[in-house]
Design a protein around this motif. Structure first.
Motif, PDB file in Angstrom:
ATOM      1  N   GLU A   1      -6.120  -5.314   4.368  1.00 51.80           N
ATOM      2  CA  GLU A   1      -7.390  -4.728   4.777  1.00 51.80           C
ATOM      3  C   GLU A   1      -7.647  -3.387   4.107  1.00 51.80           C
ATOM      4  O   GLU A   1      -8.794  -3.069   3.766  1.00 51.80           O
ATOM      5  CB  GLU A   1      -7.411  -4.559   6.297  1.00 51.80           C
ATOM      6  CG  GLU A   1      -7.424  -5.885   7.051  1.00 51.80           C
ATOM      7  CD  GLU A   1      -7.218  -5.713   8.544  1.00 51.80           C
ATOM      8  OE1 GLU A   1      -7.013  -4.557   8.985  1.00 51.80           O
ATOM      9  OE2 GLU A   1      -7.241  -6.732   9.264  1.00 51.80           O
ATOM     10  N   SER A   2      -6.599  -2.601   3.902  1.00 54.05           N
ATOM     11  CA  SER A   2      -6.797  -1.235   3.411  1.00 54.05           C
ATOM     12  C   SER A   2      -6.454  -1.044   1.943  1.00 54.05           C
ATOM     13  O   SER A   2      -6.864  -0.063   1.327  1.00 54.05           O
ATOM     14  CB  SER A   2      -5.978  -0.251   4.252  1.00 54.05           C
ATOM     15  OG  SER A   2      -4.598  -0.565   4.191  1.00 54.05           O
ATOM     16  N   GLY A   3      -5.705  -1.986   1.341  1.00 48.64           N
ATOM     17  CA  GLY A   3      -5.347  -1.852  -0.056  1.00 48.64           C
ATOM     18  C   GLY A   3      -4.230  -0.854  -0.282  1.00 48.64           C
ATOM     19  O   GLY A   3      -3.728  -0.224   0.652  1.00 48.64           O
ATOM     20  N   MET A   4      -3.854  -0.674  -1.539  1.00 45.65           N
ATOM     21  CA  MET A   4      -2.735   0.199  -1.889  1.00 45.65           C
ATOM     22  C   MET A   4      -3.151   1.415  -2.716  1.00 45.65           C
ATOM     23  O   MET A   4      -2.315   2.253  -3.055  1.00 45.65           O
ATOM     24  CB  MET A   4      -1.681  -0.602  -2.654  1.00 45.65           C
ATOM     25  CG  MET A   4      -1.035  -1.716  -1.825  1.00 45.65           C
ATOM     26  SD  MET A   4      -0.069  -1.114  -0.416  1.00 45.65           S
ATOM     27  CE  MET A   4       1.420  -0.538  -1.241  1.00 45.65           C
ATOM     28  N   ILE A   5      -4.441   1.512  -3.048  1.00 42.89           N
ATOM     29  CA  ILE A   5      -4.890   2.695  -3.799  1.00 42.89           C
ATOM     30  C   ILE A   5      -4.730   3.953  -2.954  1.00 42.89           C
ATOM     31  O   ILE A   5      -4.213   4.982  -3.420  1.00 42.89           O
ATOM     32  CB  ILE A   5      -6.351   2.534  -4.258  1.00 42.89           C
ATOM     33  CG1 ILE A   5      -6.466   1.414  -5.295  1.00 42.89           C
ATOM     34  CG2 ILE A   5      -6.867   3.857  -4.853  1.00 42.89           C
ATOM     35  CD1 ILE A   5      -5.766   1.690  -6.599  1.00 42.89           C
ATOM     36  N   GLY A   6      -5.176   3.904  -1.699  1.00 43.21           N
ATOM     37  CA  GLY A   6      -5.038   5.068  -0.824  1.00 43.21           C
ATOM     38  C   GLY A   6      -3.593   5.511  -0.665  1.00 43.21           C
ATOM     39  O   GLY A   6      -3.259   6.683  -0.913  1.00 43.21           O
ATOM     40  N   PRO A   7      -2.692   4.599  -0.271  1.00 39.17           N
ATOM     41  CA  PRO A   7      -1.289   4.999  -0.131  1.00 39.17           C
ATOM     42  C   PRO A   7      -0.679   5.569  -1.408  1.00 39.17           C
ATOM     43  O   PRO A   7       0.061   6.555  -1.359  1.00 39.17           O
ATOM     44  CB  PRO A   7      -0.611   3.683   0.284  1.00 39.17           C
ATOM     45  CG  PRO A   7      -1.670   2.946   1.026  1.00 39.17           C
ATOM     46  CD  PRO A   7      -2.939   3.261   0.295  1.00 39.17           C
ATOM     47  N   THR A   8      -0.984   4.965  -2.555  1.00 40.89           N
ATOM     48  CA  THR A   8      -0.396   5.475  -3.803  1.00 40.89           C
ATOM     49  C   THR A   8      -1.092   6.742  -4.292  1.00 40.89           C
ATOM     50  O   THR A   8      -0.551   7.442  -5.158  1.00 40.89           O
ATOM     51  CB  THR A   8      -0.418   4.400  -4.904  1.00 40.89           C
ATOM     52  OG1 THR A   8      -1.739   3.851  -5.031  1.00 40.89           O
ATOM     53  CG2 THR A   8       0.563   3.281  -4.595  1.00 40.89           C
TER      54      THR A   8
END
Length: 334
Positions: free
Chosen positions: A238-245
């Motif tokens: 749902e949130s993807g991995m761009i934000g975390p990375t």
């Protein structure tokens, strides 16, 4: 997180935050609040097995989805993840809950780095500091260079601790992880000797494993829980991995530099560090350097028998260490 209330708040700069908070009950200032800060690649639910025991302390508890995760905004620009901006967001979240002081930021992984910067930027609001796995990161005055860090650690301890950053920094790495989330779960929580070192600290190893969509290693007992795994995978879908990375990009692209130059490294108030003996990246012995420099005069160190994700692996032990420390320091009567 069933024991906590889910709340939402929009900050002055337009970031939407989801967070969980314990009942105010008989809470009245100047009682203390634990601010639980998760790290990569989790969200507030990292703490779900720790919270029940922490509630016994009588401290108020606030557990946010940090920027880029879960129900919180996920800006794609790494500049939005500047420490000062995110700390100001969190101050606003706490103030809307009537929490003006007595904060004990407690963080794991990137959440530990955030907890440290919250303390350094808002020292007057804080009563102490708790870090899991990531020992005190001294502020830096020059550009951060991940290659230089890897070269240094390879010479010092025999392997490059940040080799995995070469997957996390480029956006194609984030997209690869989004498309192979179950494989990412296996990378993070594989259960065989030196697994973390093999995946995180060997150049290209993590990318190769995920590109092959491998799921052929045993998992740690907690990671075999299908409900836990599926909830994590669904949240990342749902949130993807761009934000975390983007937390990695903000540091690697030096969007933190001007803030870092302002910070005071010394932690004068009570500081609890809980290391994990199976963590090859965030080693417990990293605390020795800051101890020797006199930066942590009121430091207590514990080490649990666990991999990096100790809040999943040893939640009751983590909670007991924290509750006992809070009692010893006069933050609670538990």
């Amino acid at each position: 997180m069933n024991a906590l209330q889910e709340n939402r708040f929009d900050t002055t700069r337009g970031m939407h935050y989801r967070y969980y908070v314990s009942s105010i009950g008989d809470y009245t200032p100047p009682k203390y609040t634990l601010l639980l800060c998760h790290g990569f690649p989790d969200d507030a639910r990292l703490w779900q097995f720790v919270v029940p025991s922490l509630l016994k302390s009588g401290l108020r508890i606030v557990v946010p989805d940090l920027l880029g995760y879960g129900g919180t905004s996920k800006p794609t620009d790494p500049k939005e993840y500047n420490w000062e901006l995110m700390v100001t967001d969190m101050v606003e979240v706490l103030e809307v809950e009537g929490i003006l002081g007595g904060v004990i930021p407690m963080g794991h992984d990137w959440g530990a780095a955030f907890a440290q910067r919250f303390y350094m930027l808002q020292t007057d609001r804080c009563a102490g500091l708790i870090n899991l796995c990531v020992a005190l990161m001294e502020p830096f005055a020059d550009n951060f260079d991940v290659d230089a860090v890897n070269d240094y650690t390879e010479k010092a301890i025999g392997y490059p601790v940040y080799a995995y950053w070469k997957l996390f920094l480029p956006e194609d790495g984030a997209k690869l992880m989004e498309n192979r989330l179950e494989s990412v779960w296996y990378v993070m929580h594989g259960d065989q000797e030196d697994w973390m070192k093999e995946m995180f600290c060997v150049h290209g190893a993590m990318r190769e494993f995920i590109e092959a969509d491998r799921k052929d290693v045993p998992l740690k007992p907690f990671a075999q829980d299908e409900k836990l795994k599926n909830e994590w995978i669904q949240s990342r879908k749902e949130s993807g991995m761009i934000g975390p990375t983007n937390w990695y990009r903000a540091l690697a692209y030096n969007h933190q530099l001007e803030t870092e130059k302002k910070l005071n490294a010394k932690i004068e108030k009570p500081y609890l560090f809980i290391g994990a003996d199976g963590d090859s990246v965030c080693r417990t012995d990293a605390i020795e350097g800051v101890k020797q420099k006199g930066l942590t005069p009121d430091l207590i160190v514990h080490e649990v028998h666990s991999g990096h994700w100790s809040p999943y692996e040893k939640p009751e032990e983590i909670a007991k260490i924290v509750v006992d420390w809070c009692s010893e320091k006069g933050f609670s009567k538990a």
